[in-house]
Design an enzyme around this catalytic site. Structure first.
Site, mmCIF file in Angstrom:
data_model
loop_
_atom_site.group_PDB
_atom_site.id
_atom_site.type_symbol
_atom_site.label_atom_id
_atom_site.label_comp_id
_atom_site.label_asym_id
_atom_site.label_seq_id
_atom_site.Cartn_x
_atom_site.Cartn_y
_atom_site.Cartn_z
ATOM 1 N N LYS A 46 0.685 -1.222 0.015
ATOM 2 C CA LYS A 46 0.168 0.029 0.183
ATOM 3 C C LYS A 46 0.684 1.272 -0.079
ATOM 4 O O LYS A 46 2.002 1.389 0.776
ATOM 5 C CB LYS A 46 -0.898 -0.107 1.264
ATOM 6 C CG LYS A 46 -1.957 1.157 1.292
ATOM 7 C CD LYS A 46 -2.755 0.862 2.630
ATOM 8 C CE LYS A 46 -3.936 1.722 2.875
ATOM 9 N NZ LYS A 46 -4.651 1.543 4.151
ATOM 10 N N SER B 108 -9.444 1.405 3.057
ATOM 11 C CA SER B 108 -8.725 2.272 2.150
ATOM 12 C C SER B 108 -7.695 1.430 1.544
ATOM 13 O O SER B 108 -7.028 1.902 0.391
ATOM 14 C CB SER B 108 -8.103 3.377 3.015
ATOM 15 O OG SER B 108 -7.027 2.919 3.884
ATOM 16 N N SER C 208 -9.563 -0.793 7.386
ATOM 17 C CA SER C 208 -8.860 -0.600 5.895
ATOM 18 C C SER C 208 -8.347 -1.729 5.408
ATOM 19 O O SER C 208 -8.025 -1.550 4.084
ATOM 20 C CB SER C 208 -7.835 0.569 6.132
ATOM 21 O OG SER C 208 -8.492 1.851 6.063
#
Lengths: 463, 92
Positions: free
Chosen positions: A61, A136, A160
């Protein structure tokens, strides 16, 4: 549980075939902000016995530092920043033989549940590209679901990792707070967040976890896992009063109960009276910490900056006003407000006391059962730009996931079935340091409901 | 939240709000604050606030110098630099 899935071991040798498969797929899904599969392996060297991830590519990420890769956090603020160092989880995965092939898309600074708050790219759900991948860590979930990487790191502040994993039909694992070092994570809400692991193979989640966990001198809140007595999972707590579920999620949830009973688990109905206060407590604490953590972005050393400014204060304001997106500004404003003198006791201290209540509540559940089962999210993946799911409603829907962050305990979203052709995730939550229970029960569940492959996903390139 | 409160908060957060922002952010912030008020229904009298779920004590380490090779790399990544200094935009 199986070892790392073998097809990926031929990744370096079969790169041409992989690229022919991956490039067009990635074009549709958009899981990466930086995608460099053609680069030579960046794995560390060492004795092969200590390299359980040998040969595996992985995604990270884009709010986690990887040396010589961008570290944008999905924000215009950091669009040009390239990291000079590796986060601890990345360094340890490399030392275990794995190699980073890309940085995955995310909601700006990890703030969102759809990845639509990214300022730098659009990510779609591989199962249905008219829908979001969740967030996210949406890029990480989409990349794993599309078969572009065997595993990826995300970050989990309020769900997330687990929520996008649920939306994309993969495992999403949030460990006990502190067991994975936060060194190299761009801080959003320091007391809540942790790196997490996404993969389609449960055995691989565990292998990666074992390779990267443990105390880190660079993170003074990191912990060695406490050893817990190993005993088989027998009882699973279920909420007696589950409301407001999408019909498809409800159907999968009820099917999950049937499967768990058939596997011999005893289901224990419980109530979590504080559940409805978890989201307000979470957002009070998360935005307060965000307003402090994001104060460092001021355009002086790194980050978006204007060409000129009238005075130093103007420089900082211009940098932040142009560099941050709307959701980030909303959260900074909220956090600034709840920390203002005169309001602190009313909001922030209150939320921290509610946090204590929620932990106590959860402890009562674990006095009665080995695990807690809930849906991961009340709805399946929604369509891009869905107006029926406003930012506010997305926040309310975090109620099942934020509890684990507030209490610091581990949780795992596992693929539990399909509703209308879309994957639905269910979540196990366990007491602190009892990750083994999550893996054990999820592995048992997978013997009855194997993880479904997303249409279009293939490992034929590896043959 | 009224406009005055919003502007004070924005000033503390070092963010400029335009006309459109005032309305949109004002609504979003007010909606969340109203939602936060929900917590007042809970009796938390006598409870200790939790700042970290599992970390209970401060942790210290020996005060010794350890080499780090990062400094040059960090300076190299400055948007603009002169020798080993960060150059900031013109402030007039």
């Amino acid at each position: 549980m199986s070892d790392a899935p073998s097809p990926w071991k031929s990744f370096q040798a079969k790169k041409e075939a992989y690229l022919a498969y991956a490039r067009p797929w990635e074009k549709k899904v958009g899981s990466f902000l930086t995608f460099r599969p053609e680069a030579p392996s960046s794995a560390g060297s060492g004795p092969s016995g200590a390299r359980p991830l040998e040969g595996l590519p992985f995604g990270v990420k884009d709010n986690i530092a990887v040396r010589d890769f961008p570290l944008t956090c999905g924000s215009k603020m950091l669009a040009d920043l390239v990291s000079p160092y590796d986060a601890t989880v990345v360094a340890r995965a490399k030392a275990a033989g794995a190699s980073v092939i890309g940085k995955t898309n995310l909601d700006e600074f990890g703030m969102g549940s759809s990845t639509e708050n990214s300022a730098l790219g659009k990510t779609s759900n591989p199962w249905d590209q008219s829908r979001v991948a969740g967030g996210s860590s949406g890029g990480s979930a989409a990349a794993v679901a599309a078969g572009l990487v065997p595993f990826a790191f995300g970050t989990d502040t309020g769900g997330s990792v687990r929520q996008p994993a649920g939306f994309c039909g993969v495992y999403g694992f949030k460990p006990t707070y502190g067991v994975l070092s936060r060194y190299g994570l761009t801080a959003y809400a320091s007391s809540l967040e942790t790196p997490g692991i996404l993969a389609k193979d449960l055995g691989l989640v565990k292998t990666v976890f074992d390779a990267v966990k443990g105390r880190d001198p660079h993170d003074q809140t990191s912990l060695d896992p406490e050893s817990q007595p190993v005993r088989p999972v027998k009882t699973i707590a279920v909420l007696a009063d589950l409301a407001d579920l999408d019909p498809g999620v409800k159907a999968v949830y009820e099917q999950t109960l049937v499967h768990l009973k058939a596997l011999g688990y005893t289901l224990v109905p419980v109530t979590l009276p504080t559940l409805e206060y978890a989201v307000p407590a979470y957002y009070t604490i998360a935005t307060a910490e965000a307003s402090a953590n994001l104060a460092r972005f001021n355009g002086i050393r790194y980050g978006h900056r204007p060409v000129y400014a009238e005075n130093p204060e103007h420089l900082v304001r211009q940098s932040r006003t142009a560099g941050f997106g709307n959701e980030v500004k909303t959260r900074i404003m909220l956090g600034t407000y709840v920390l203002r003198s005169g309001f602190q006791d009313q909001f922030y201290t209150k939320a921290q006391k509610v946090r204590t209540l929620i932990s106590n509540d959860l402890q009562k559940v674990f006095d009665q059962a080995d695990l807690l089962l809930t849906p991961t999210f009340p709805v399946p993946a929604f369509v891009h730009g869905d107006k029926t799911m406003t930012e506010f409603q997305q926040k309310l829907a975090d109620k099942f996931t934020v509890t684990a962050n507030l209490a610091g305990v581990p949780a795992l979203s596992f693929p539990a079935g399909l509703a209308g052709g879309l994957p639905v995730g269910m979540q196990f939550t366990a007491p602190a340091f009892c990750e083994a229970r999550l893996f054990e029960a999820a592995a048992a569940f997978a013997t009855r409901v194997p993880v479904a492959d997303c249409p279009g996903t293939s490992l034929d390139w590896s043959k | 939240m009224d406009i005055g409160e919003l502007e004070t908060t924005a000033a503390l957060a070092q963010i400029d709000l335009g006309e459109g922002d005032l309305a949109r952010l004002g609504d979003a912030v007010s909606q969340m604050l109203a939602y936060f008020e929900k917590m007042n229904a809970l009796d938390t009298e006598g409870l200790q606030p939790t700042t970290h779920a599992l970390v209970k004590d401060n942790r210290v380490r020996p005060d010794i110098v350890e080499p780090s090779a990062l400094a040059d790399d960090l300076v190299d990544r400055a948007p603009e630099r002169e020798d080993r200094f960060f150059v900031i935009p013109n402030v007039l």
